[in-house]
Enzyme design. Sequence first.
Site, mmCIF file in Angstrom:
data_model
loop_
_atom_site.group_PDB
_atom_site.id
_atom_site.type_symbol
_atom_site.label_atom_id
_atom_site.label_comp_id
_atom_site.label_asym_id
_atom_site.label_seq_id
_atom_site.Cartn_x
_atom_site.Cartn_y
_atom_site.Cartn_z
ATOM 1 C CE LYS A 127 51.849 43.601 35.560
ATOM 2 N NZ LYS A 127 50.692 42.691 35.727
ATOM 3 C CB SER B 276 50.951 40.665 32.397
ATOM 4 O OG SER B 276 50.231 41.071 33.532
ATOM 5 C CB SER C 280 49.026 39.032 35.588
ATOM 6 O OG SER C 280 48.803 38.875 34.222
HETATM 7 N N1 GLN Z 1 47.336 35.757 30.995
HETATM 8 C C1 GLN Z 1 46.108 36.441 31.214
HETATM 9 C C2 GLN Z 1 45.739 37.279 30.020
HETATM 10 O O1 GLN Z 1 46.499 37.314 29.106
HETATM 11 C C3 GLN Z 1 46.153 37.219 32.488
HETATM 12 C C4 GLN Z 1 46.547 38.640 32.363
HETATM 13 C C5 GLN Z 1 46.555 39.365 33.682
HETATM 14 O O2 GLN Z 1 46.232 38.810 34.732
HETATM 15 N N2 GLN Z 1 46.879 40.634 33.627
HETATM 16 O O3 GLN Z 1 44.708 37.885 29.999
#
Ligand code: GLN
Length: 493
Positions: free
Chosen positions: A79, A154, A178
């Site tokens: 990532k 993400s 994420s």
């Molecule tokens: N979807 C969640 C957010 O927008 C999780 C993001 C993450 O885990 N980096 O905060």
Amino acid sequence: MKLNELDIVQAAEGLKKGEFSSVDLTQVCLEVIKKLNPEINAFITITEDLALNQAKESDARRKMGNSRGILDGIPVAIKDNIAVKDYPTTAASKILENYITVEDAFVIKKLKEAGAVILGKTNLDEFACGGSTETSYFETTKNPIDHSRVPGGSSGGSAAAVAADMCIYAIGSDTGGSIRQPASYCGIVGLKPTYGAVSRNGLFAMASSLDQIGPLTKTVEDAFIVLKELAKYDEKDSTSNKKGEETIQKIVDLKGVKGLKVGILKQGKVANVQAGIKNDLEKAVQKLKAAGAQVTELNLPILDYALAVYYILMPVEVSSNLGRYDGIKYGYSVALLRDATEGQASSKETVARNLEEVYFKTRAEGFGDEVKRRIMLGAYASSAGYFDQYYLKAQKVRAIIKKEIDDAFKKFDCLLLPTTPTTAFKISEKTKDPIMMYLEDIFTVPANIAGIPGISVPFGKEGNLPFGIQVLGPEFGEEKLLNVAKALEEADG
Ligand code: GLN
């Protein structure tokens, strides 16, 4: 089976038997990436030279009888908010578009020591703020199963890369889901370890009290293998916990679920969960019972507050962490206008008349809308006058959630929930309504708030769209969690 379709165990076996080399395996993955990436957009950067060099070195080691173990020579995607030395790390933000990383993240050091072959850096929501990869400065990633849909986020690029067999496994980060949510949408396994089990050193911070790095893989066994490589104590991360290394390195193999007590959380059955997901959750219960687990229902009403707590605490930490991108230390910068001649040479938008304007314009131009929204929400919730009402209150509720979850684990070995209330949604479907987007995180944020491990295992499908079931374990209870996950994986289909 094509080489890129192999999982870690199969690829390692083939390398060991000499059926193919790491260079063969790496070349096949690179070819698939080149073919599919223009459409799927899973990778921001392809590190072809690095990958081929690492593959050659791995083959040379193997020839000499010096192979470093199961991950040696196996291609991985990283990532793009995790630092890989000498290559860009953008966090999918314009503000870091041309930033070249100076040091490896701790997890990258461990993977390199294990002989990993790094194929490239995968797309994500900008600074991991999102659940669809649509907030990436480098455009959205498409779900390989249905290109009109999001891969989740993400870590959407990592999940799509694994699901499209562009790599053998991938690394992601999970602050509120994420790793698990994109794994669910793409039909693969995603594991968020216990907070402190894996070092955050070299992860570009989103919300430091919630962030954790973990694997996205094709099988539960593979997630276990990668976790073992990552879960090492790091004195350079003050939240790295020796207990992580101690407990995880002790796990030898996954032995099944006989006698384990599994609690099925009532929240998974509420009205706004897609019907097919609810039905399959029931099927999962039956399968676990058949495999020898004791499964009973559990009501933890406090979990209903988890999403609200997350969307106060996370933005406060985001607004603090992203303060470092100011146009002075690194990344995108709006230059300071020093004299009239220079001013005439540059365009008006990209110059500033004083230091304050450098900060202001750099951040205004460098960050996208969702990141700005979170910085503003976070600054508001932690500002004088509102601090007690929002931030402090959310911290208190976090403590209660943690306590009640820890108490539940006195009675249960693992808890079960869907990973997400729905399957992958259409690209653009939720971008106009952030609240709808945030609601997708309802089942994943409790694990981050409580610092416990969570894994998403592919279980069923609605039409052609896969979804995962989530297993939550107690702090440093990765062994139990992996055992339940394995049982679910074996029951799938
Ligand atoms: N979807 C969640 C957010 O927008 C999780 C993001 C993450 O885990 N980096 O905060």
